[in-house]
Design an enzyme around this catalytic site. Structure first.
Site, mmCIF file in Angstrom:
data_model
loop_
_atom_site.group_PDB
_atom_site.id
_atom_site.type_symbol
_atom_site.label_atom_id
_atom_site.label_comp_id
_atom_site.label_asym_id
_atom_site.label_seq_id
_atom_site.Cartn_x
_atom_site.Cartn_y
_atom_site.Cartn_z
ATOM 1 N N SER A 193 -28.958 -10.543 -16.489
ATOM 2 C CA SER A 193 -29.053 -9.889 -17.796
ATOM 3 C C SER A 193 -29.014 -10.915 -18.910
ATOM 4 O O SER A 193 -29.158 -10.559 -20.076
ATOM 5 C CB SER A 193 -27.905 -8.894 -17.962
ATOM 6 O OG SER A 193 -26.675 -9.537 -17.747
ATOM 7 N N HIS B 22 -34.767 -6.474 -14.339
ATOM 8 C CA HIS B 22 -33.449 -6.128 -14.893
ATOM 9 C C HIS B 22 -33.224 -4.610 -14.849
ATOM 10 O O HIS B 22 -33.868 -3.866 -15.581
ATOM 11 C CB HIS B 22 -33.378 -6.664 -16.343
ATOM 12 C CG HIS B 22 -32.055 -6.503 -16.990
ATOM 13 N ND1 HIS B 22 -31.875 -6.503 -18.348
ATOM 14 C CD2 HIS B 22 -30.807 -6.353 -16.459
ATOM 15 C CE1 HIS B 22 -30.599 -6.339 -18.627
ATOM 16 N NE2 HIS B 22 -29.934 -6.252 -17.496
ATOM 17 N N GLU C 192 -36.417 -3.543 -16.910
ATOM 18 C CA GLU C 192 -36.997 -4.496 -17.862
ATOM 19 C C GLU C 192 -37.608 -5.627 -17.035
ATOM 20 O O GLU C 192 -36.906 -6.251 -16.231
ATOM 21 C CB GLU C 192 -35.844 -5.010 -18.747
ATOM 22 C CG GLU C 192 -36.241 -5.655 -20.035
ATOM 23 C CD GLU C 192 -35.003 -6.023 -20.885
ATOM 24 O OE1 GLU C 192 -33.901 -6.254 -20.325
ATOM 25 O OE2 GLU C 192 -35.145 -6.082 -22.118
ATOM 26 N N ASN D 299 -30.581 -6.369 -24.291
ATOM 27 C CA ASN D 299 -29.297 -6.898 -24.754
ATOM 28 C C ASN D 299 -29.378 -7.513 -26.142
ATOM 29 O O ASN D 299 -28.380 -7.571 -26.864
ATOM 30 C CB ASN D 299 -28.738 -7.892 -23.737
ATOM 31 C CG ASN D 299 -28.133 -7.140 -22.561
ATOM 32 O OD1 ASN D 299 -27.490 -6.109 -22.753
ATOM 33 N ND2 ASN D 299 -28.357 -7.620 -21.350
HETATM 34 N N1 CAA Z 1 -24.735 8.229 -8.598
HETATM 35 C C1 CAA Z 1 -24.735 9.562 -8.613
HETATM 36 N N2 CAA Z 1 -24.185 10.276 -9.614
HETATM 37 C C2 CAA Z 1 -23.616 9.575 -10.635
HETATM 38 C C3 CAA Z 1 -23.592 8.167 -10.677
HETATM 39 C C4 CAA Z 1 -24.180 7.496 -9.589
HETATM 40 N N3 CAA Z 1 -24.220 6.147 -9.526
HETATM 41 N N4 CAA Z 1 -22.960 7.774 -11.815
HETATM 42 C C5 CAA Z 1 -22.606 8.901 -12.474
HETATM 43 N N5 CAA Z 1 -23.003 9.973 -11.763
HETATM 44 C C6 CAA Z 1 -22.828 11.381 -12.074
HETATM 45 C C7 CAA Z 1 -21.452 11.682 -12.567
HETATM 46 O O1 CAA Z 1 -20.549 11.708 -11.491
HETATM 47 C C8 CAA Z 1 -21.661 13.056 -13.190
HETATM 48 O O2 CAA Z 1 -21.638 14.043 -12.197
HETATM 49 P P1 CAA Z 1 -21.044 15.509 -12.503
HETATM 50 O O3 CAA Z 1 -21.966 16.106 -13.520
HETATM 51 O O4 CAA Z 1 -21.129 16.195 -11.191
HETATM 52 O O5 CAA Z 1 -19.663 15.311 -13.003
HETATM 53 C C9 CAA Z 1 -23.084 12.952 -13.735
HETATM 54 O O6 CAA Z 1 -23.668 11.800 -13.134
HETATM 55 C C10 CAA Z 1 -23.170 12.803 -15.200
HETATM 56 O O7 CAA Z 1 -22.139 11.981 -15.625
HETATM 57 P P2 CAA Z 1 -21.293 12.344 -16.891
HETATM 58 O O8 CAA Z 1 -20.674 13.666 -16.795
HETATM 59 O O9 CAA Z 1 -20.388 11.193 -17.175
HETATM 60 O O10 CAA Z 1 -22.369 12.609 -17.990
HETATM 61 P P3 CAA Z 1 -23.416 11.787 -18.741
HETATM 62 O O11 CAA Z 1 -24.391 12.809 -19.094
HETATM 63 O O12 CAA Z 1 -22.722 11.002 -19.803
HETATM 64 O O13 CAA Z 1 -24.158 10.753 -17.795
HETATM 65 C C11 CAA Z 1 -24.518 8.385 -17.852
HETATM 66 C C12 CAA Z 1 -23.629 9.538 -17.394
HETATM 67 C C13 CAA Z 1 -25.911 8.496 -17.257
HETATM 68 C C14 CAA Z 1 -23.847 7.113 -17.342
HETATM 69 C C15 CAA Z 1 -24.635 8.447 -19.403
HETATM 70 O O14 CAA Z 1 -23.370 8.510 -19.969
HETATM 71 C C16 CAA Z 1 -25.361 7.271 -19.962
HETATM 72 O O15 CAA Z 1 -26.575 7.211 -19.969
HETATM 73 N N6 CAA Z 1 -24.590 6.274 -20.489
HETATM 74 C C17 CAA Z 1 -25.158 5.041 -21.012
HETATM 75 C C18 CAA Z 1 -25.395 4.104 -19.866
HETATM 76 C C19 CAA Z 1 -26.036 2.843 -20.317
HETATM 77 O O16 CAA Z 1 -26.344 2.629 -21.467
HETATM 78 N N7 CAA Z 1 -26.254 1.981 -19.343
HETATM 79 C C20 CAA Z 1 -26.826 0.685 -19.603
HETATM 80 C C21 CAA Z 1 -25.742 -0.318 -19.699
HETATM 81 S S1 CAA Z 1 -26.392 -1.904 -20.069
HETATM 82 C C22 CAA Z 1 -26.818 -2.510 -18.559
HETATM 83 O O17 CAA Z 1 -26.642 -1.937 -17.527
HETATM 84 C C23 CAA Z 1 -27.509 -3.815 -18.545
HETATM 85 C C24 CAA Z 1 -26.891 -5.004 -19.106
HETATM 86 O O18 CAA Z 1 -27.569 -6.015 -19.060
HETATM 87 C C25 CAA Z 1 -25.558 -5.068 -19.695
#
Ligand code: CAA
Length: 287
Positions: free
Chosen positions: A120, A141, A153, A191
Site C-alpha cells: 500500500s 492493491h 488498484e 492512500n
Molecule cells: N467476510 C464476510 N463477512 C464480513 C467480513 C468478511 N471478511 N467482514 C465483515 N463482514 C460482515 C460483518 O460481519 C457484517 O455481518 P452482519 O450483517 O451479519 O453482522 C456485515 O459484513 C456488514 O458489516 P457491518 O455491520 O459492520 O456493516 P457495514 O455495512 O459497515 O460493512 C464494511 C462493513 C464493509 C467494512 C464497511 O463498514 C466499510 O466499507 N468500511 C470501510 C472499509 C474501508 O474503507 N476499507 C478500506 C481500508 S484502506 C485499505 O484497505 C488499504 C490501505 O492501503 C490502507
C-alpha cells in the site's frame, strides 16, 4: 487462461485475497512460513465463506468449491511452481523483507509468471527493480475486508508492460473486483486521498475541535461514509497509517503529509487500533 494464483502471506490481506480467488474458481495456493498463522487463516476464511453463503452473496457451489480450490502450504519447496501463473505477495510492508522473499522465489518462476505486490505504500518501480522481471511486475492493491471491497488498484511501475497490466486487470475482474489503473506515485491514489483525511481527523481531535465520536458521526452522517475516519484508522491500524503518511511526506516532500503528533504518540503507546485492542476506541481485548 489463468488458473493458479500463489498468495504469499496469510495475514488479513493475504487470506482475503486467497479466499476470493478460491471462491471465484481459481486454484489459490496460500503460503505462510507460520503454521499457526495458516491455521488461523483457514478458520477465518471458512467462517467468512459460510457467512457470505448464508447471506446469498456466494452461491452454494462457490462456497463448497472452497475446499478443492484452496491449497495451503508452509514450505516454498512444496509449491508446484510450474502451475503458478501469478504470484500475489502480501507480506509485511517492509522493502527488505519483500525483496529478500523475491530473491528466494524468483529462480523457481516460469518465465511468463507475473509477480504482483499488494503493497500500500512501497514504490512498485523500486520493488520491480529488485527482480529479474520488472516488465512483469505490478502493484495489485486490494482493500480490507477483501471479500467485501470492490476495488483493486492496479499500479503500473515504470517498466510494467501492457500484457502484464491487461492480464492482471483480467484476473481482478475474474475475482469479481473492479480494477482501476494508476501510475506509481507515493500513496498511489487511494492512500494519497484517504490518509490526509484520517490525519486531519486526528488533528481535529488533538486540537479539541470535537470528540472522537462526533468527528466520526459528522463524517458518517454528513458525507455518507460507511465508517468515520477515526474508526477507519483503527480498522486499518494506526501504525500502518503513520507509515503510509511518512512515505508520502518523505517521497513527495510536501508538509501536508506530515503525520499528526497524536498518531505518532498512539503508536508509541501501543494503541494501534483494533488489532491491539485499543486505538481511538477500545475493543474489549485484543481483536
Ligand atoms: N467476510 C464476510 N463477512 C464480513 C467480513 C468478511 N471478511 N467482514 C465483515 N463482514 C460482515 C460483518 O460481519 C457484517 O455481518 P452482519 O450483517 O451479519 O453482522 C456485515 O459484513 C456488514 O458489516 P457491518 O455491520 O459492520 O456493516 P457495514 O455495512 O459497515 O460493512 C464494511 C462493513 C464493509 C467494512 C464497511 O463498514 C466499510 O466499507 N468500511 C470501510 C472499509 C474501508 O474503507 N476499507 C478500506 C481500508 S484502506 C485499505 O484497505 C488499504 C490501505 O492501503 C490502507
Amino acid at each position: 487462461m489463468l488458473d493458479t494464483v500463489l498468495v504469499l502471506g496469510s495475514g488479513t490481506m493475504g487470506r482475503g485475497i486467497a479466499q476470493v480467488a478460491a471462491t471465484t474458481g481459481l486454484t489459490a495456493i496460500l503460503h505462510d512460513a507460520s503454521a499457526a498463522q495458516l491455521k488461523g487463516a483457514v478458520a477465518e476464511i471458512e467462517k467468512s465463506v459460510a457467512k457470505l453463503a448464508e447471506k446469498g452473496k456466494l452461491t452454494a457451489e462457490q462456497a463448497s468449491g472452497l475446499k478443492s480450490h484452496l491449497v495451503v502450504c508452509e514450505s516454498l519447496d512444496a509449491v508446484e511452481w510450474k502451475r503458478v501463473d501469478v504470484v500475489i505477495e502480501a507480506i509485511i510492508e517492509n522493502f527488505d523483507a519483500k525483496t529478500e522473499l523475491y530473491r528466494q522465489i524468483l529462480p523457481r518462476f516460469r518465465p511468463d509468471t507475473i509477480l504482483a505486490s499488494n503493497t500500500s505504500s512501497i514504490s512498485i518501480t523500486k520493488l520491480a527493480a529488485a527482480t529479474d522481471r520488472p516488465a512483469r511486475f505490478i502493484g495489485m492493491h486490494f482493500f480490507n475486508p477483501v471479500p467485501l471491497m470492490a476495488l483493486v488498484e492496479l499500479i503500473r511501475g515504470l517498466a510494467t508492460d501492457d500484457v502484464t497490466c491487461e492480464t492482471i486487470e483480467g484476473l481482478a475482474r475474474r475475482m469479481g473486483k473492479t480494477p482501476l489503473r494508476c501510475n506509481d506515485m507515493p500513496g498511489f491514489v487511494s492512500n494519497r486521498v484517504l490518509m490526509p483525511m484520517i490525519n486531519e481527523a486526528a488533528y481535529a481531535l488533538m486540537e479539541g475541535v470535537a470528540t472522537e465520536k462526533n468527528i466520526d458521526e459528522i463524517m458518517k452522517l454528513g458525507c455518507n461514509f460507511p465508517m468515520g475516519p477515526l474508526t477507519l484508522a483503527d480498522f486499518i491500524g494506526i501504525d500502518v497509517c503513520v507509515n503510509i503518511l511518512e512515505v508520502m511526506h518523505r517521497d513527495l516532500g510536501d508538509p501536508k503529509f506530515r503525520p499528526c503528533p497524536l498518531l505518532r504518540k498512539m503508536v508509541d503507546a501501543g494503541r494501534l487500533g483494533r488489532k491491539s485492542g485499543r486505538g481511538f476506541y477500545e475493543y474489549g481485548g485484543k481483536a
